[in-house]
Design an enzyme around this catalytic site. Structure first.
Site, PDB file in Angstrom:
ATOM      1  N   GLY A  40       0.802  -1.239   0.000  1.00  0.00           N
ATOM      2  CA  GLY A  40       0.000   0.000   0.000  1.00  0.00           C
ATOM      3  C   GLY A  40       0.825   1.274   0.000  1.00  0.00           C
ATOM      4  O   GLY A  40       0.288   2.369  -0.174  1.00  0.00           O
ATOM      5  N   SER A 146       8.163   8.163  -2.908  1.00  0.00           N
ATOM      6  CA  SER A 146       8.887   9.325  -2.379  1.00  0.00           C
ATOM      7  C   SER A 146       8.896   9.293  -0.856  1.00  0.00           C
ATOM      8  O   SER A 146       8.173   8.521  -0.239  1.00  0.00           O
ATOM      9  CB  SER A 146       8.201  10.602  -2.860  1.00  0.00           C
ATOM     10  OG  SER A 146       6.885  10.656  -2.337  1.00  0.00           O
ATOM     11  N   GLY A 181       5.394  25.140   5.981  1.00  0.00           N
ATOM     12  CA  GLY A 181       4.922  24.788   4.632  1.00  0.00           C
ATOM     13  C   GLY A 181       3.399  24.779   4.575  1.00  0.00           C
ATOM     14  O   GLY A 181       2.754  24.059   5.338  1.00  0.00           O
ATOM     15  N   GLY A 183       1.418  23.746   2.155  1.00  0.00           N
ATOM     16  CA  GLY A 183       0.881  22.853   1.122  1.00  0.00           C
ATOM     17  C   GLY A 183      -0.220  21.985   1.712  1.00  0.00           C
ATOM     18  O   GLY A 183      -0.556  22.106   2.900  1.00  0.00           O
ATOM     19  N   ILE A 185      -0.478  18.808   2.580  1.00  0.00           N
ATOM     20  CA  ILE A 185      -0.202  17.876   3.689  1.00  0.00           C
ATOM     21  C   ILE A 185      -0.108  18.649   5.008  1.00  0.00           C
ATOM     22  O   ILE A 185      -0.712  18.276   6.016  1.00  0.00           O
ATOM     23  CB  ILE A 185       1.074  17.052   3.421  1.00  0.00           C
ATOM     24  CG1 ILE A 185       0.856  16.111   2.225  1.00  0.00           C
ATOM     25  CG2 ILE A 185       1.484  16.257   4.660  1.00  0.00           C
ATOM     26  CD1 ILE A 185       2.058  15.286   1.816  1.00  0.00           C
ATOM     27  N   GLU A 188      -3.633  19.826   6.018  1.00  0.00           N
ATOM     28  CA  GLU A 188      -4.478  18.729   6.518  1.00  0.00           C
ATOM     29  C   GLU A 188      -4.063  18.354   7.941  1.00  0.00           C
ATOM     30  O   GLU A 188      -4.895  18.250   8.842  1.00  0.00           O
ATOM     31  CB  GLU A 188      -4.377  17.500   5.603  1.00  0.00           C
ATOM     32  CG  GLU A 188      -5.117  17.690   4.279  1.00  0.00           C
ATOM     33  CD  GLU A 188      -5.131  16.434   3.393  1.00  0.00           C
ATOM     34  OE1 GLU A 188      -5.808  16.471   2.359  1.00  0.00           O
ATOM     35  OE2 GLU A 188      -4.455  15.431   3.723  1.00  0.00           O
ATOM     36  N   ASP A 313       5.286   8.647  -7.826  1.00  0.00           N
ATOM     37  CA  ASP A 313       6.009   9.775  -7.224  1.00  0.00           C
ATOM     38  C   ASP A 313       7.479   9.826  -7.646  1.00  0.00           C
ATOM     39  O   ASP A 313       8.114  10.870  -7.508  1.00  0.00           O
ATOM     40  CB  ASP A 313       5.980   9.648  -5.682  1.00  0.00           C
ATOM     41  CG  ASP A 313       4.682  10.151  -5.076  1.00  0.00           C
ATOM     42  OD1 ASP A 313       3.724  10.381  -5.830  1.00  0.00           O
ATOM     43  OD2 ASP A 313       4.635  10.304  -3.830  1.00  0.00           O
ATOM     44  N   MET A 319       2.514  14.566  -7.155  1.00  0.00           N
ATOM     45  CA  MET A 319       2.703  13.416  -6.264  1.00  0.00           C
ATOM     46  C   MET A 319       1.360  13.070  -5.646  1.00  0.00           C
ATOM     47  O   MET A 319       1.016  13.529  -4.546  1.00  0.00           O
ATOM     48  CB  MET A 319       3.757  13.730  -5.213  1.00  0.00           C
ATOM     49  CG  MET A 319       5.157  13.748  -5.787  1.00  0.00           C
ATOM     50  SD  MET A 319       6.368  13.985  -4.485  1.00  0.00           S
ATOM     51  CE  MET A 319       7.887  13.613  -5.348  1.00  0.00           C
ATOM     52  N   HIS A 445     -32.280  17.212  -6.687  1.00  0.00           N
ATOM     53  CA  HIS A 445     -32.493  18.266  -5.704  1.00  0.00           C
ATOM     54  C   HIS A 445     -32.972  17.643  -4.395  1.00  0.00           C
ATOM     55  O   HIS A 445     -33.820  16.754  -4.437  1.00  0.00           O
ATOM     56  CB  HIS A 445     -33.552  19.248  -6.210  1.00  0.00           C
ATOM     57  CG  HIS A 445     -33.918  20.273  -5.185  1.00  0.00           C
ATOM     58  ND1 HIS A 445     -33.107  21.361  -4.925  1.00  0.00           N
ATOM     59  CD2 HIS A 445     -34.983  20.372  -4.347  1.00  0.00           C
ATOM     60  CE1 HIS A 445     -33.679  22.082  -3.972  1.00  0.00           C
ATOM     61  NE2 HIS A 445     -34.810  21.508  -3.601  1.00  0.00           N
TER      62      HIS A 445
HETATM   63  C1  LIG Z   1       0.468  12.600   4.845  1.00  0.00           C
HETATM   64  C2  LIG Z   1       0.193  12.337   3.384  1.00  0.00           C
HETATM   65  C3  LIG Z   1      -1.086  12.439   2.910  1.00  0.00           C
HETATM   66  C4  LIG Z   1      -1.356  12.173   1.568  1.00  0.00           C
HETATM   67  N1  LIG Z   1      -2.636  12.279   1.131  1.00  0.00           N
HETATM   68  C5  LIG Z   1      -2.919  12.035  -0.158  1.00  0.00           C
HETATM   69  C6  LIG Z   1      -4.248  12.097  -0.621  1.00  0.00           C
HETATM   70  O1  LIG Z   1      -5.172  12.360   0.130  1.00  0.00           O
HETATM   71  N2  LIG Z   1      -4.480  11.819  -1.930  1.00  0.00           N
HETATM   72  C7  LIG Z   1      -3.466  11.528  -2.799  1.00  0.00           C
HETATM   73  O2  LIG Z   1      -3.742  11.293  -3.979  1.00  0.00           O
HETATM   74  N3  LIG Z   1      -2.184  11.458  -2.378  1.00  0.00           N
HETATM   75  C8  LIG Z   1      -1.893  11.697  -1.091  1.00  0.00           C
HETATM   76  N4  LIG Z   1      -0.599  11.587  -0.655  1.00  0.00           N
HETATM   77  C9  LIG Z   1       0.450  11.268  -1.646  1.00  0.00           C
HETATM   78  C10 LIG Z   1       0.444   9.768  -1.956  1.00  0.00           C
HETATM   79  O3  LIG Z   1       0.621   9.045  -0.761  1.00  0.00           O
HETATM   80  C11 LIG Z   1       1.539   9.442  -2.947  1.00  0.00           C
HETATM   81  O4  LIG Z   1       1.418  10.274  -4.074  1.00  0.00           O
HETATM   82  C12 LIG Z   1       1.444   7.997  -3.392  1.00  0.00           C
HETATM   83  O5  LIG Z   1       1.565   7.123  -2.308  1.00  0.00           O
HETATM   84  C13 LIG Z   1       2.520   7.685  -4.438  1.00  0.00           C
HETATM   85  O6  LIG Z   1       2.421   6.355  -4.805  1.00  0.00           O
HETATM   86  P1  LIG Z   1       3.688   5.537  -5.332  1.00  0.00           P
HETATM   87  O7  LIG Z   1       3.193   4.161  -5.571  1.00  0.00           O
HETATM   88  O8  LIG Z   1       4.328   6.280  -6.426  1.00  0.00           O
HETATM   89  O9  LIG Z   1       4.725   5.557  -4.120  1.00  0.00           O
HETATM   90  P2  LIG Z   1       4.625   5.148  -2.596  1.00  0.00           P
HETATM   91  O10 LIG Z   1       3.242   5.130  -2.115  1.00  0.00           O
HETATM   92  O11 LIG Z   1       5.595   6.034  -1.888  1.00  0.00           O
HETATM   93  O12 LIG Z   1       5.113   3.643  -2.582  1.00  0.00           O
HETATM   94  C14 LIG Z   1       6.413   3.288  -2.898  1.00  0.00           C
HETATM   95  C15 LIG Z   1       6.779   2.063  -2.103  1.00  0.00           C
HETATM   96  O13 LIG Z   1       8.043   1.599  -2.579  1.00  0.00           O
HETATM   97  C16 LIG Z   1       8.754   1.074  -1.477  1.00  0.00           C
HETATM   98  N5  LIG Z   1      10.173   1.086  -1.812  1.00  0.00           N
HETATM   99  C17 LIG Z   1      10.988   2.155  -1.949  1.00  0.00           C
HETATM  100  N6  LIG Z   1      12.232   1.763  -2.296  1.00  0.00           N
HETATM  101  C18 LIG Z   1      12.193   0.414  -2.362  1.00  0.00           C
HETATM  102  C19 LIG Z   1      13.156  -0.574  -2.671  1.00  0.00           C
HETATM  103  N7  LIG Z   1      14.414  -0.244  -2.983  1.00  0.00           N
HETATM  104  N8  LIG Z   1      12.771  -1.864  -2.639  1.00  0.00           N
HETATM  105  C20 LIG Z   1      11.497  -2.221  -2.342  1.00  0.00           C
HETATM  106  N9  LIG Z   1      10.553  -1.322  -2.041  1.00  0.00           N
HETATM  107  C21 LIG Z   1      10.892  -0.029  -2.062  1.00  0.00           C
HETATM  108  C22 LIG Z   1       8.402   2.002  -0.337  1.00  0.00           C
HETATM  109  O14 LIG Z   1       8.571   1.341   0.907  1.00  0.00           O
HETATM  110  C23 LIG Z   1       6.935   2.314  -0.626  1.00  0.00           C
HETATM  111  O15 LIG Z   1       6.076   1.480   0.121  1.00  0.00           O
HETATM  112  C24 LIG Z   1      -0.303  11.820   0.681  1.00  0.00           C
HETATM  113  C25 LIG Z   1       1.002  11.711   1.174  1.00  0.00           C
HETATM  114  C26 LIG Z   1       1.251  11.959   2.504  1.00  0.00           C
HETATM  115  C27 LIG Z   1       2.651  11.827   3.004  1.00  0.00           C
END
Ligand SMILES: Cc1cc2nc3c(=O)[nH]c(=O)nc-3n(C[C@H](O)[C@H](O)[C@H](O)COP(=O)(O)OP(=O)(O)OC[C@H]3O[C@@H](n4cnc5c(N)ncnc54)[C@H](O)[C@@H]3O)c2cc1C
Length: 466
Positions: A40, A146, A181, A183, A185, A188, A313, A319, A445
């Site tokens: 996740g 990220s 910041g 932004g 996050i 919220e 990301d 992101m 409505h």
């Molecule tokens: C507090 C907060 C609130 C947010 N709220 C929202 C929201 O409401 N709506 C929204 O759209 N976005 C939200 N985001 C942003 C959202 O979480 C990210 O944009 C999203 O998770 C990106 O997905 P991803 O799959 O690219 O990366 P990630 O979700 O970061 O997943 C990447 C995964 O790769 C794993 N990984 C990294 N390097 C390695 C490696 N070398 N080997 C194996 N595994 C590895 C990490 O452990 C991680 O679990 C929020 C972020 C934060 C921090």
């Protein structure tokens, strides 16, 4: 021992796990490697889901405390933070386990461990016991996401100096919280702790909060948050953060060059996120990065190497979890020889505060810069009967349409359920709808969505209820 797969996805976040499932659906023997011990990604574990859980719970707490104003006496309302945190953790566990179930259902092999490249087709997986495995794959998708970014020279300790991850699990209500910041996050998390009783101050370098958002919405948003008790210090640059016995002192420099000290119990630094590329040993495969240290891809999510792709990301673009998911599906379909595609003009952005803020498509500022003539339709929730009926009528809907063709170019909403309402505009924009199409669509409505219809009517100055 080397295991062989047709496709391997590195990272089990919303980009990676969705991509792995889609690849498996398309017939590829697929594996996904995830290092955090649960699937996740940021989203389910330390992002979207826990933050939305706390936003909802703190909003309920705040609303219940104020119900007597509406004639509902509920007695003494008390906060049990430990229970609230447990409720949030339960939501996370249920959802992350749900992804594991989806992997099993779709026959995606799940490797728990950290992945790094050995070559352009070989991935080394090291688990928490330092046991190593090599996976061989024809196609590899990097979806490593990220991590929170700090300010130069300032380290997160997650007790006084917090990243968003620390701000999701504070075990007491801090008396005073500084959020660095403005932004989404930071706002919220600032809202959560403000509703639970903290005095929250936001320090922002720029003139407006939520950079990139339509300025009119962003100004209204700040006005509403101020009314809720959050204090803003705009055009302040953080110079240093020094920890002390009671928390920390944040020293800022304002736009006149004056230094100001803010004492607080905790500081949340939410100034952005950095792509997770370190530790992947990208050099071993020869994968190139762009100028912002993100993985460089073409429009089909292909890196400079034919068999390696990247999404979410860790590449350019907003992101956001849904952007990562859509890219995950598109890249899987491209790998299968189909025509996967993401329309970056219709990716909604939502801030889940109360009221919610949502936007899609172009802002007024962008249209001006692009020299595109546009018309504006606006409708206030003050004139929306559902919003008035439930006494939740702050904000408005703003629709931007092309001056000549009437095509909807963007929409910006602040108000009740804005994050749900924006989906209607997304569908309309995907179908190339005009504001007249929205205006002539029958809306139930009394619903909040009538504000969209009225805003669309207002593009041609024919709104009925304003
Ligand atoms: C507090 C907060 C609130 C947010 N709220 C929202 C929201 O409401 N709506 C929204 O759209 N976005 C939200 N985001 C942003 C959202 O979480 C990210 O944009 C999203 O998770 C990106 O997905 P991803 O799959 O690219 O990366 P990630 O979700 O970061 O997943 C990447 C995964 O790769 C794993 N990984 C990294 N390097 C390695 C490696 N070398 N080997 C194996 N595994 C590895 C990490 O452990 C991680 O679990 C929020 C972020 C934060 C921090």
């Amino acid at each position: 021992m080397t295991e062989k797969f047709e496709a391997v996805v590195i990272g089990g976040g919303p980009g990676g796990y969705v991509c792995a499932i889609r690849l498996a659906q398309l017939g590829f023997k697929t594996a996904c490697v995830e290092s955090r011990g649960s699937l996740g990604g940021t989203c389910l574990n330390v992002g979207c889901i826990p933050s939305k859980s706390l936003l909802n719970l703190s909003d309920e707490f705040h609303k219940v405390k104020n119900l007597s104003k509406k004639g509902i006496e509920v007695g003494d309302v008390k906060l049990n933070l430990e229970k609230m945190m447990k409720s949030k953790d339960k939501a996370v566990t249920v959802l992350t386990k749900g992804v594991e179930f989806l992997f099993k259902k779709n026959k995606v092999s799940y490797f728990k461990g950290t992945a790094s490249f050995k070559s352009k087709n070989e991935i080394l997986v090291k688990d928490s016991n330092n046991d190593e495995k090599i996976i061989n794959a024809n196609k590899i998708v990097i979806a490593t996401g990220s991590a929170p970014l700090s300010l130069p020279g300032i380290k997160f300790d997650e007790t006084t100096i917090l990243s968003s991850t620390g701000a999701l699990k504070i075990d007491h209500v801090p008396k005073k919280m500084i959020v660095v910041g403005g932004g989404y996050i930071g706002l919220e998390m600032g809202s959560v702790w403000s509703r639970l009783g903290s005095e929250v101050h936001v320090i922002e370098f720029l003139e407006n909060i939520t950079p990139g958002m339509d300025t009119e919405i962003s100004k209204e948003f700040m006005k509403i948050l101020k009314k809720q008790g959050i204090q803003f210090h705009m055009q302040h640059k953080v110079k240093q953060i020094v920890k002390n016995n009671s928390g920390a002192t944040v020293t800022t420099v304002d736009k006149e060059g004056k230094e100001i000290d803010f004492d607080c119990n905790v500081v949340l630094i939410s100034v952005g996120r950095k792509p997770n590329t370190e530790g992947l040993n990208l050099k071993a495969a020869g994968v190139q990065l762009d100028e912002k240290m993100r993985i460089k891809t073409d429009k089909n999510f292909r890196t400079n190497l034919d068999n390696i792709f990247a999404i979410g990301d860790v590449i350019k673009g907003p992101m956001l979890a849904h952007k990562a998911e859509d890219e995950g599906i598109a890249v899987a379909e491209n790998i299968a020889g189909q025509s996967g595609h993401v329309n970056y003009d219709t990716i909604p952005g939502v801030v889940y505060t109360t009221p919610e803020v949502a936007s899609i498509g172009k802002t007024e500022e962008q249209l001006k810069e692009m020299k595109i003539d546009y018309k504006i339709g606006k409708f206030s929730f003050m004139a929306n009967s559902r919003a008035k009926a439930i006494d939740d009528a702050e904000g408005f809907v703003k629709i931007l349409a092309d001056a000549k063709t009437d095509k909807v170019l963007g929409a910006h909403l602040i108000g009740p359920h804005a994050g749900e309402l924006v989906a209607e505009i997304g569908v309309a924009m995907e179908f190339g709808a005009s504001s007249e199409d929205l205006a002539r669509t029958c809306h139930a409505h009394p619903t909040f969505s009538e504000a969209i219809k009225e805003a669309a009517l207002s593009v041609e100055k024919r709104a009925i209820h304003s």
